[in-house]
Design a protein around this motif. Structure first.
Motif, PDB file in Angstrom:
ATOM      1  N   PRO A  72     -24.255  -4.120  -5.799  1.00  0.00           N
ATOM      2  CA  PRO A  72     -23.577  -3.824  -4.737  1.00  0.00           C
ATOM      3  C   PRO A  72     -23.099  -4.810  -3.695  1.00  0.00           C
ATOM      4  O   PRO A  72     -22.411  -5.147  -3.332  1.00  0.00           O
ATOM      5  CB  PRO A  72     -24.379  -2.752  -3.760  1.00  0.00           C
ATOM      6  CG  PRO A  72     -25.084  -1.918  -5.002  1.00  0.00           C
ATOM      7  CD  PRO A  72     -25.459  -2.792  -5.837  1.00  0.00           C
ATOM      8  N   GLU A  73     -24.262  -5.738  -3.484  1.00  0.00           N
ATOM      9  CA  GLU A  73     -24.121  -6.876  -2.799  1.00  0.00           C
ATOM     10  C   GLU A  73     -23.054  -7.905  -3.340  1.00  0.00           C
ATOM     11  O   GLU A  73     -22.748  -9.036  -2.539  1.00  0.00           O
ATOM     12  CB  GLU A  73     -25.585  -7.740  -2.697  1.00  0.00           C
ATOM     13  CG  GLU A  73     -26.040  -8.241  -3.657  1.00  0.00           C
ATOM     14  CD  GLU A  73     -26.857  -7.225  -4.548  1.00  0.00           C
ATOM     15  OE1 GLU A  73     -27.440  -7.553  -5.732  1.00  0.00           O
ATOM     16  OE2 GLU A  73     -26.928  -6.061  -4.305  1.00  0.00           O
ATOM     17  N   SER A  74     -22.739  -7.994  -4.611  1.00  0.00           N
ATOM     18  CA  SER A  74     -21.791  -8.727  -5.063  1.00  0.00           C
ATOM     19  C   SER A  74     -20.430  -7.994  -5.219  1.00  0.00           C
ATOM     20  O   SER A  74     -19.505  -8.705  -5.806  1.00  0.00           O
ATOM     21  CB  SER A  74     -22.280  -9.355  -6.544  1.00  0.00           C
ATOM     22  OG  SER A  74     -22.195  -8.238  -7.382  1.00  0.00           O
ATOM     23  N   VAL A  75     -20.204  -6.803  -4.846  1.00  0.00           N
ATOM     24  CA  VAL A  75     -19.113  -5.847  -5.049  1.00  0.00           C
ATOM     25  C   VAL A  75     -18.126  -6.154  -3.885  1.00  0.00           C
ATOM     26  O   VAL A  75     -18.529  -6.356  -2.558  1.00  0.00           O
ATOM     27  CB  VAL A  75     -19.342  -4.588  -5.213  1.00  0.00           C
ATOM     28  CG1 VAL A  75     -18.019  -3.804  -4.943  1.00  0.00           C
ATOM     29  CG2 VAL A  75     -19.950  -4.478  -6.311  1.00  0.00           C
ATOM     30  N   ALA A  76     -16.703  -6.394  -4.018  1.00  0.00           N
ATOM     31  CA  ALA A  76     -15.903  -6.605  -2.880  1.00  0.00           C
ATOM     32  C   ALA A  76     -15.212  -5.303  -2.528  1.00  0.00           C
ATOM     33  O   ALA A  76     -14.782  -4.484  -3.650  1.00  0.00           O
ATOM     34  CB  ALA A  76     -14.598  -7.578  -3.276  1.00  0.00           C
ATOM     35  N   ARG A  77     -15.081  -4.849  -1.485  1.00  0.00           N
ATOM     36  CA  ARG A  77     -14.560  -3.518  -0.980  1.00  0.00           C
ATOM     37  C   ARG A  77     -13.258  -3.907  -0.117  1.00  0.00           C
ATOM     38  O   ARG A  77     -13.445  -4.263   0.774  1.00  0.00           O
ATOM     39  CB  ARG A  77     -15.322  -2.612  -0.308  1.00  0.00           C
ATOM     40  CG  ARG A  77     -14.973  -1.128   0.102  1.00  0.00           C
ATOM     41  CD  ARG A  77     -15.748  -0.561   1.056  1.00  0.00           C
ATOM     42  NE  ARG A  77     -15.527   0.822   1.257  1.00  0.00           N
ATOM     43  CZ  ARG A  77     -14.679   1.325   2.078  1.00  0.00           C
ATOM     44  NH1 ARG A  77     -13.961   0.040   3.018  1.00  0.00           N
ATOM     45  NH2 ARG A  77     -14.157   2.395   2.538  1.00  0.00           N
ATOM     46  N   LEU A  78     -12.135  -3.485  -0.630  1.00  0.00           N
ATOM     47  CA  LEU A  78     -10.723  -3.857  -0.060  1.00  0.00           C
ATOM     48  C   LEU A  78     -10.004  -2.581   0.480  1.00  0.00           C
ATOM     49  O   LEU A  78      -9.946  -1.811  -0.650  1.00  0.00           O
ATOM     50  CB  LEU A  78     -10.038  -4.792  -0.834  1.00  0.00           C
ATOM     51  CG  LEU A  78     -10.460  -6.025  -1.451  1.00  0.00           C
ATOM     52  CD1 LEU A  78      -9.801  -6.611  -2.695  1.00  0.00           C
ATOM     53  CD2 LEU A  78     -11.154  -6.950  -0.492  1.00  0.00           C
ATOM     54  N   GLU A  79      -9.516  -2.721   1.430  1.00  0.00           N
ATOM     55  CA  GLU A  79      -8.415  -1.602   2.009  1.00  0.00           C
ATOM     56  C   GLU A  79      -7.033  -2.302   1.608  1.00  0.00           C
ATOM     57  O   GLU A  79      -6.805  -3.219   2.092  1.00  0.00           O
ATOM     58  CB  GLU A  79      -8.572  -1.377   3.460  1.00  0.00           C
ATOM     59  CG  GLU A  79      -9.807  -0.334   3.828  1.00  0.00           C
ATOM     60  CD  GLU A  79      -9.901  -0.210   5.216  1.00  0.00           C
ATOM     61  OE1 GLU A  79     -10.514   0.910   5.620  1.00  0.00           O
ATOM     62  OE2 GLU A  79      -9.519  -0.959   6.199  1.00  0.00           O
ATOM     63  N   ILE A  80      -6.395  -1.743   0.632  1.00  0.00           N
ATOM     64  CA  ILE A  80      -5.282  -2.230  -0.067  1.00  0.00           C
ATOM     65  C   ILE A  80      -4.322  -2.362   1.045  1.00  0.00           C
ATOM     66  O   ILE A  80      -3.695  -1.313   1.415  1.00  0.00           O
ATOM     67  CB  ILE A  80      -4.901  -1.673  -1.224  1.00  0.00           C
ATOM     68  CG1 ILE A  80      -6.286  -2.101  -2.256  1.00  0.00           C
ATOM     69  CG2 ILE A  80      -3.798  -2.576  -1.897  1.00  0.00           C
ATOM     70  CD1 ILE A  80      -6.699  -3.271  -2.636  1.00  0.00           C
ATOM     71  N   HIS A  81      -3.570  -3.515   1.240  1.00  0.00           N
ATOM     72  CA  HIS A  81      -2.297  -3.729   1.950  1.00  0.00           C
ATOM     73  C   HIS A  81      -1.400  -4.373   1.248  1.00  0.00           C
ATOM     74  O   HIS A  81      -1.777  -5.144   0.473  1.00  0.00           O
ATOM     75  CB  HIS A  81      -2.517  -4.241   3.411  1.00  0.00           C
ATOM     76  CG  HIS A  81      -3.263  -3.456   4.365  1.00  0.00           C
ATOM     77  ND1 HIS A  81      -5.052  -3.266   4.067  1.00  0.00           N
ATOM     78  CD2 HIS A  81      -3.212  -2.940   5.317  1.00  0.00           C
ATOM     79  CE1 HIS A  81      -5.317  -2.612   5.215  1.00  0.00           C
ATOM     80  NE2 HIS A  81      -4.400  -2.479   6.296  1.00  0.00           N
ATOM     81  N   ASP A  82       0.033  -4.261   1.635  1.00  0.00           N
ATOM     82  CA  ASP A  82       0.866  -5.105   1.258  1.00  0.00           C
ATOM     83  C   ASP A  82       1.939  -5.577   2.619  1.00  0.00           C
ATOM     84  O   ASP A  82       1.729  -5.184   3.504  1.00  0.00           O
ATOM     85  CB  ASP A  82       1.926  -4.485   0.017  1.00  0.00           C
ATOM     86  CG  ASP A  82       2.679  -3.189   0.523  1.00  0.00           C
ATOM     87  OD1 ASP A  82       2.622  -3.071   1.649  1.00  0.00           O
ATOM     88  OD2 ASP A  82       3.181  -2.851  -0.484  1.00  0.00           O
ATOM     89  N   VAL A  83       2.637  -6.443   2.218  1.00  0.00           N
ATOM     90  CA  VAL A  83       3.641  -7.081   3.207  1.00  0.00           C
ATOM     91  C   VAL A  83       4.909  -7.280   2.489  1.00  0.00           C
ATOM     92  O   VAL A  83       5.118  -7.914   1.185  1.00  0.00           O
ATOM     93  CB  VAL A  83       3.170  -8.479   3.604  1.00  0.00           C
ATOM     94  CG1 VAL A  83       4.263  -9.193   4.480  1.00  0.00           C
ATOM     95  CG2 VAL A  83       1.817  -8.314   4.315  1.00  0.00           C
TER      96      VAL A  83
END
Length: 389
Positions: free
Chosen positions: A262-273
């Protein structure tokens, strides 16, 4: 043009590729980034053939091949584990003339950084650009610490949350939430998770779980889950959250969750532009995610930034009219291409993640009936829209 000096804001994939291309053209290049340590966001990236071709032309083919995963097949499976479609990528490679390279983002950034520095480029970290002052013959970047940098052109490659986008557009354009959260990271390759040469994608309940082979005997994995914006992000809970979201899914998905760190996992709320109205103003050009951040559902975000850098450098090299003229030509070409990719990626994100559940169900049904050649032809069409098709 000759004898130019370029100021590049942002040392991500787009900024570094642009820096390499401009140095190879003989220009003086200074790249500035606000971070003090270059740590790429996200663990892996699917570098499709259009991006690979540009980096090959910049002399990086051997190094790319060394960090690229051996991905010969794609497979879609339903959440139960049943195979929906198994797709050989060989027809794609034969059509476009280059195989794709799934890579770890850190590996790719290290290759680009080494190439830029060894070509004589200058990199400054911990320099947050807060403003731009444009003159008749030059342009100046103003930094938070009071320092400045002046050149013949400025490339704003400062990412999805660009501070410089507003200078070009004369208005604030905020990233748009795509409606889902993505967890991603790296785990050792193991055949009880997936075949070592296959990109495996599990789908169902408007979610995805995916495993993609990288060099170094690693899988790049990701999980997608539609969630409201602003849900709690605590890495201590990643495993329990994912176990809950993917309850009842196939055994390899459960094993994958067990094996993540878990400490090496990225968690992203996906956005675009975008698409945005302008990419250029005078001697200043937007590039990469600052201009056209895409949902990752086509795997083209990094590739489009790489294409941007190549096209921008080529217009500067091939004309003697003026910097603003070259940048306008860059904008004209790239707006068409990136608008199409942003819109396609957004539509695909909505299809995959259940914006309209009926459409998502139709997609599941289609996956089990689709001719694999139709899949590779669709991917090839996007790849062949690039500058080196």
């Amino acid at each position: 043009m000759y004898g130019l000096k370029a100021i590049v804001i942002g040392a991500g994939i787009g900024g570094l590729t642009t820096g390499i291309a401009l140095r190879q053209a003989g220009y003086e290049v200074e790249i500035y980034d606000r971070v003090r340590d270059l740590r790429p966001i996200g663990s892996g990236i699917s570098l499709w053939s259009n991006g690979v071709k540009v980096l090959n032309r910049l002399g990086l083919s051997q190094k790319l091949a060394a960090i690229g995963g051996e991905m010969h097949y794609m497979e879609y499976r339903f959440l139960s584990g049943n195979v929906l479609n198994h797709i050989s990528l060989q027809p794609l490679v034969e059509e476009v003339g280059q195989r794709p390279y799934p890579v770890a983002r850190r590996d790719l950034q290290n290759v680009l950084l080494e190439a830029f520095v060894s070509a004589g480029g200058k990199l400054t970290l911990g320099a947050k650009c807060i403003g731009i002052v444009e003159g008749f013959r030059d342009v100046t970047a103003k930094f938070e610490d009071g320092s400045t940098a002046t050149g013949d052109l400025l490339v704003a490659a400062d990412g999805v949350r660009s501070l410089l986008r507003q200078y070009i557009l004369n208005e604030s354009v905020e990233p748009k939430y795509a409606g889902y959260v993505n967890w991603n990271g790296l785990v050792p390759i193991s055949t009880d998770l997936a075949a070592a040469d296959t990109w495996s994608i599990y789908v169902g309940e408007h979610k995805r779980a995916s495993l993609m082979p990288l060099a170094g005997d690693r899988f790049y994995f990701f999980f997608d889950v539609p969630l409201p914006l602003g849900t709690v992000n605590d890495c201590a809970n990643y495993k329990s959250e994912l176990k809950q979201h993917f309850q009842g899914w196939a055994e390899p998905v459960q094993l994958l969750i067990d094996r993540i760190e878990p400490e090496s996992v990225a968690r992203l709320e996906i956005h675009d532009v975008g698409p945005i109205a302008k990419m250029v103003k005078g001697r200043v050009a937007l590039l990469g995610d600052a201009a056209h951040a895409t949902c990752p559902d086509l795997g083209q975000g990094g590739c489009q930034a790489i294409e941007d850098g190549w096209v921008l450098a080529n217009y500067l090299i091939s004309t003697n009219l003026s910097v603003p003229d070259a940048l306008r030509r860059y904008e004209t070409e790239r707006k068409v291409r990136t608008t199409e990719v942003v819109n396609k990626a957004r539509n695909r994100a909505e299809t995959i993640h259940g914006k309209d559940p009926e459409i998502t169900q139709k997609w599941y049904d289609q996956l089990s009936q689709e001719d694999p050649l139709d899949v590779t032809k669709a991917i090839a069409k996007i790849i062949n829209g690039g500058p080196l098709h």
